[in-house]
Write a protein that holds these residues in place. Structure first.
Motif, mmCIF file in Angstrom:
data_model
loop_
_atom_site.group_PDB
_atom_site.id
_atom_site.type_symbol
_atom_site.label_atom_id
_atom_site.label_comp_id
_atom_site.label_asym_id
_atom_site.label_seq_id
_atom_site.Cartn_x
_atom_site.Cartn_y
_atom_site.Cartn_z
ATOM 1 N N ALA A 171 30.666 57.823 45.561
ATOM 2 C CA ALA A 171 31.994 57.522 46.088
ATOM 3 C C ALA A 171 32.253 56.020 46.069
ATOM 4 N N ALA A 172 31.263 55.243 46.481
ATOM 5 C CA ALA A 172 31.428 53.790 46.496
ATOM 6 C C ALA A 172 31.726 53.258 45.102
ATOM 7 N N ARG A 173 31.004 53.753 44.111
ATOM 8 C CA ARG A 173 31.222 53.282 42.742
ATOM 9 C C ARG A 173 32.604 53.649 42.226
ATOM 10 N N GLN A 174 33.100 54.824 42.588
ATOM 11 C CA GLN A 174 34.445 55.211 42.161
ATOM 12 C C GLN A 174 35.493 54.255 42.727
ATOM 13 N N TYR A 175 35.400 53.969 44.028
ATOM 14 C CA TYR A 175 36.351 53.045 44.640
ATOM 15 C C TYR A 175 36.323 51.694 43.935
ATOM 16 N N LEU A 176 35.139 51.153 43.731
ATOM 17 C CA LEU A 176 35.024 49.826 43.143
ATOM 18 C C LEU A 176 35.523 49.795 41.703
ATOM 19 N N ALA A 219 39.807 59.226 44.144
ATOM 20 C CA ALA A 219 38.434 58.783 44.356
ATOM 21 C C ALA A 219 37.803 59.537 45.526
ATOM 22 N N ALA A 220 36.507 59.768 45.413
ATOM 23 C CA ALA A 220 35.716 60.412 46.473
ATOM 24 C C ALA A 220 36.292 61.769 46.873
ATOM 25 N N THR A 221 36.912 62.444 45.927
ATOM 26 C CA THR A 221 37.556 63.727 46.183
ATOM 27 C C THR A 221 37.136 64.712 45.101
ATOM 28 N N ARG A 222 36.690 65.876 45.502
ATOM 29 C CA ARG A 222 36.295 66.889 44.541
ATOM 30 C C ARG A 222 37.524 67.473 43.857
ATOM 31 N N SER A 223 37.327 67.959 42.658
ATOM 32 C CA SER A 223 38.446 68.509 41.887
ATOM 33 C C SER A 223 39.038 69.752 42.532
ATOM 34 N N ALA A 224 38.294 70.377 43.456
ATOM 35 C CA ALA A 224 38.806 71.571 44.136
ATOM 36 C C ALA A 224 40.054 71.283 44.952
#
Length: 271
Positions: A186-191, A28-33
């Motif tokens: 990012a917030a939505r990914q965590y939740l 979460a909150a992490t780019r694929s790079a």
């Protein structure tokens, strides 16, 4: 007048190498790079085609309206497999990426050759839920000082001994201060990860080869939770990589890559 549903969006994606496709799913909150540092080069050198993509919410260009629902994250990964890989993929996921990989393997076995799950879980203890919600709130507010946010996040991602390496610590402090974890995406990914308890019962239905990896110093996904996932998947191989925190694939990339490549070689054999 009603409008027909819009077709699923194809996430921003990249491909490197050639051979059997391996789809890497980021935390979460992490780019694929993040996978380009160690895992993509190792997979490409070993004769695999390494595919990476951005979870919805990871970039300003790919934050669809409304909450990020976990089912949509799974659908995004499935679309990359169908439209980009064009054949079933080996899945490698960490944290949020591991949760997406394990549900995709349960729902769409036709798209999945194997799963490698790093730092995952099948339930959300009270403290984990509180931590996820607080991190999402901090990301959403944007009011947390950048230097504090960087130091706090690093303490959750890396083992204490790793943070004693001044060169490592300086590089990551600089990086995370310049690119803080913040924003609605990012917030939505965590939740979205809080839904894992609703579908954990699907894990016994995963029938492809599975490698599950825990990290002893992981405060976000402790090995006790990770091992529960391995126990739920029949025949899953469980491993721990010493001296690592949540981002063990960055702390001990050689060890993690060795486990991954050994597993993929065996998972690729005819059954």
């Amino acid at each position: 007048m009603t409008h027909p549903p819009r077709p699923p969006l194809l996430p921003p994606h990249q491909s490197a190498g050639s051979g059997r496709p391996v789809l890497l799913l980021a935390p979460a909150a992490t780019r694929s790079a993040v996978w380009l540092l160690h895992q993509v080069p190792a997979l490409s050198a070993a004769g695999y085609r390494a595919l990476t993509f951005e979870h919805r919410g990871a970039t300003a260009e790919f934050v669809p309206e409304g909450p990020v629902r976990f089912a949509e994250l799974v659908t995004d990964a499935a679309r990359v497999i169908q439209d980009v890989a064009g054949e079933p993929c080996h899945l490698v996921g960490s944290s949020l990426g591991a949760l997406v990989a394990q549900r995709l393997a349960a729902l769409r076995p036709d798209l999945v050759s194997s799963v490698t799950l790093l730092a995952t879980r099948a339930r959300t203890p009270l403290f984990t839920a509180a931590l996820v919600k607080s991190v999402a709130q901090a990301a959403r507010s944007g009011s947390v000082p950048a230097d504090y946010a960087a130091a706090s996040t690093m303490s959750q991602l890396f083992a204490p001994a790793t943070l004693l390496d001044d060169r490592f610590a300086r590089e990551w402090l600089d990086l995370m201060t310049l690119s803080p974890v913040q924003g609605e995406g990012a917030a939505r990914q965590y939740l979205a990860t809080l839904s894992v308890d609703e579908w954990a019962h699907e894990l016994p239905g995963i029938d492809c080869p599975a490698l599950v990896v825990g990290f002893p110093h992981d405060v976000l996904m402790p090995p006790e939770l990770v091992r529960e996932v391995a126990d739920a998947i029949e025949g899953a191989r469980y491993e721990e990589v010493a001296g690592c925190g949540h981002f063990g694939f960055l702390e001990r990339p050689d060890e993690v890559n060795a486990l991954l490549l050994d597993f993929l070689a065996k998972a690729s054999l005819p059954h």
